[in-house]
Design a protein around this motif. Structure first.
Motif, PDB file in Angstrom:
ATOM      1  N   ALA A 116      -6.208  21.374   4.603  1.00  0.00           N
ATOM      2  CA  ALA A 116      -7.038  22.449   4.488  1.00  0.00           C
ATOM      3  C   ALA A 116      -8.216  22.041   3.506  1.00  0.00           C
ATOM      4  O   ALA A 116      -9.449  22.389   3.847  1.00  0.00           O
ATOM      5  N   ILE A 117      -7.970  21.189   2.221  1.00  0.00           N
ATOM      6  CA  ILE A 117      -8.923  20.892   1.507  1.00  0.00           C
ATOM      7  C   ILE A 117      -9.882  19.854   2.436  1.00  0.00           C
ATOM      8  O   ILE A 117     -10.989  19.897   2.119  1.00  0.00           O
ATOM      9  N   SER A 118      -9.580  19.075   3.139  1.00  0.00           N
ATOM     10  CA  SER A 118     -10.168  18.066   3.999  1.00  0.00           C
ATOM     11  C   SER A 118     -11.161  18.825   4.903  1.00  0.00           C
ATOM     12  O   SER A 118     -12.296  18.653   5.185  1.00  0.00           O
ATOM     13  N   LYS A 119     -10.419  19.762   5.674  1.00  0.00           N
ATOM     14  CA  LYS A 119     -11.092  20.885   6.559  1.00  0.00           C
ATOM     15  C   LYS A 119     -12.382  21.706   6.012  1.00  0.00           C
ATOM     16  O   LYS A 119     -13.098  21.728   6.660  1.00  0.00           O
ATOM     17  N   ALA A 120     -12.161  21.942   4.783  1.00  0.00           N
ATOM     18  CA  ALA A 120     -13.047  22.754   4.103  1.00  0.00           C
ATOM     19  C   ALA A 120     -14.345  22.003   3.506  1.00  0.00           C
ATOM     20  O   ALA A 120     -15.321  22.573   2.977  1.00  0.00           O
ATOM     21  N   THR A 173     -13.265  17.638  -1.556  1.00  0.00           N
ATOM     22  CA  THR A 173     -12.837  16.209  -1.763  1.00  0.00           C
ATOM     23  C   THR A 173     -11.585  16.271  -2.512  1.00  0.00           C
ATOM     24  O   THR A 173     -11.371  16.935  -3.485  1.00  0.00           O
ATOM     25  N   LEU A 174     -10.442  15.396  -2.105  1.00  0.00           N
ATOM     26  CA  LEU A 174      -9.051  15.290  -2.752  1.00  0.00           C
ATOM     27  C   LEU A 174      -9.458  14.113  -3.791  1.00  0.00           C
ATOM     28  O   LEU A 174      -9.818  12.981  -3.243  1.00  0.00           O
ATOM     29  N   PHE A 175      -9.172  14.303  -4.988  1.00  0.00           N
ATOM     30  CA  PHE A 175      -9.405  13.290  -5.988  1.00  0.00           C
ATOM     31  C   PHE A 175      -8.079  12.614  -6.206  1.00  0.00           C
ATOM     32  O   PHE A 175      -7.786  11.513  -6.557  1.00  0.00           O
ATOM     33  N   MET A 184      -5.239  17.421  -6.913  1.00  0.00           N
ATOM     34  CA  MET A 184      -6.706  17.644  -7.455  1.00  0.00           C
ATOM     35  C   MET A 184      -7.640  17.419  -6.540  1.00  0.00           C
ATOM     36  O   MET A 184      -7.783  16.203  -6.096  1.00  0.00           O
ATOM     37  N   PHE A 185      -8.688  18.462  -6.565  1.00  0.00           N
ATOM     38  CA  PHE A 185      -9.614  18.420  -5.572  1.00  0.00           C
ATOM     39  C   PHE A 185     -10.654  19.134  -5.967  1.00  0.00           C
ATOM     40  O   PHE A 185     -10.834  20.054  -6.928  1.00  0.00           O
ATOM     41  N   GLY A 186     -12.105  19.205  -5.411  1.00  0.00           N
ATOM     42  CA  GLY A 186     -12.954  20.086  -5.615  1.00  0.00           C
ATOM     43  C   GLY A 186     -14.257  19.572  -4.808  1.00  0.00           C
ATOM     44  O   GLY A 186     -14.115  18.840  -3.696  1.00  0.00           O
TER      45      GLY A 186
END
Length: 145
Positions: free
Chosen positions: A38-42, A45-47, A70-72
Motif C-alpha cells: 500500500a505504501i508503494s502504491k501510494a 517511500t519505505l525507509f 518506517m515510511f513517508g
C-alpha cells in the motif's frame, strides 16, 4: 513532592492516548507485506522494515512476531520539519505490527496531531491532515479482508 511525582507521570499517561491500534485480519508477515504494498502504491517511500522478533532471536530471546515499517513522503513530511526540525524524531512515520498473547495481529501508530503537539506544530496544518489520512488509508488497506 507529590506534585513532582504527578508531573513525572503525566507525560506517560498522555502517551497511551497517542496510539491508534487496529486489529488485522491477517498474520504479522502478511499485514506487513500488505502495508508495504500500500505504501508503494501510494507513491510513498519505505525507509526501513525492522523485524524485532528476529532481533530478539539473535540474542536467543523470544518475542512474538513484531515488525515495524518506517515510511513517508518528503512532500508531506518536509513542511513539518521546516516548521520544527525536532519533528524528525517522529518522521518518517512508523507503524508497528505485532501478535498479541492470544495470537491476534494488530498494528499501532501515533496519531500525527498528537506528536505535532510535542513539537509545537499546528495540529490543524494541512500536512498533519494529510499524514492522518494517509496513515488511516494505508493501515486500513493492510488490515482489511
Amino acid at each position: 513532592m507529590i506534585y513532582a511525582a504527578l508531573f513525572a507521570v503525566l507525560p506517560f499517561a498522555s502517551f497511551a492516548a497517542e496510539l491508534i491500534k487496529k486489529p488485522s485480519a491477517h498474520d504479522v508477515e502478511t499485514t506487513a507485506n500488505r502495508l508495504e504494498a500500500a505504501i508503494s502504491k501510494a507513491g510513498a517511500t519505505l525507509f526501513a522494515r525492522v523485524d524485532h522478533a528476529a532481533g530478539a532471536a539473535s540474542i536467543d530471546a523470544e518475542l512474538r512476531p513484531t515488525v515495524m515499517l518506517m515510511f513517508g513522503n518528503p512532500k508531506i513530511g518536509t513542511p513539518a520539519m521546516q516548521d520544527n526540525q525536532t519533528s524528525g524524531l517522529d518522521l518518517p512515520l512508523r507503524v508497528v505490527i505485532f501478535q498479541d498473547e492470544s495470537g491476534s495481529t494488530h498494528l499501532a501508530y501515533r496519531q500525527p496531531a498528537d506528536f505535532a503537539a510535542a513539537h509545537g506544530l499546528d495540529a490543524g496544518a494541512e500536512y498533519i491532515a494529510r499524514m492522518t489520512g494517509a496513515l488511516d488509508k494505508l493501515t486500513n488497506a493492510a488490515t482489511s479482508q
